[in-house]
Design a protein around this motif. Structure first.
Motif, short mmCIF file in Angstrom:
data_model
loop_
_atom_site.label_atom_id
_atom_site.label_comp_id
_atom_site.label_asym_id
_atom_site.label_seq_id
_atom_site.Cartn_x
_atom_site.Cartn_y
_atom_site.Cartn_z
N GLN A 7 -4.77 3.06 19.94
CA GLN A 7 -5.02 4.38 19.20
C GLN A 7 -4.65 4.23 17.68
N ASP A 8 -3.93 3.00 17.20
CA ASP A 8 -3.93 2.95 15.60
C ASP A 8 -5.54 2.56 15.18
N HIS A 14 -10.97 6.69 11.85
CA HIS A 14 -11.19 8.01 11.47
C HIS A 14 -10.81 8.20 9.93
N ARG A 15 -9.73 7.36 9.39
CA ARG A 15 -9.43 7.48 7.99
C ARG A 15 -10.65 6.96 7.06
N ALA A 19 -12.73 8.85 4.26
CA ALA A 19 -12.74 8.25 2.97
C ALA A 19 -14.12 7.98 2.44
N ARG A 20 -15.13 7.55 3.34
CA ARG A 20 -16.33 7.28 2.99
C ARG A 20 -17.31 8.46 2.62
N ARG A 21 -16.85 9.67 3.68
CA ARG A 21 -17.51 10.94 3.59
C ARG A 21 -17.18 11.48 2.16
#
Length: 68
Positions: A7-8, A14-15, A19-21
């Protein structure tokens, strides 16, 4: 059902995506006030230097008289 990744790891992916977006959006930002033409900037600085008692309203008024 078992996941192949922890899960980590999914949360880290996702983070990274967020951040890239965000970085791409801030890079493409080209809005805001356009730059002042150099000749107009030089004229304003000259007016202010030659007339230190004038405020911005007087300088603006003189620029209007000059047609700038």
């Amino acid at each position: 059902m078992r996941l192949l990744v922890r899960q980590d790891t999914i949360l880290r992916w996702h983070r990274d995506l967020v951040a890239r977006r965000h970085a791409a959006r801030s890079r493409l930002h080209c809005g805001g006030r356009p730059r002042t033409v150099r000749s107009i900037r030089a004229l304003v600085l000259r007016l202010v230097r030659e007339n230190p008692s004038w405020g911005y309203r007087r300088v603006h008024g003189e620029l209007l008289v000059l047609g700038v």
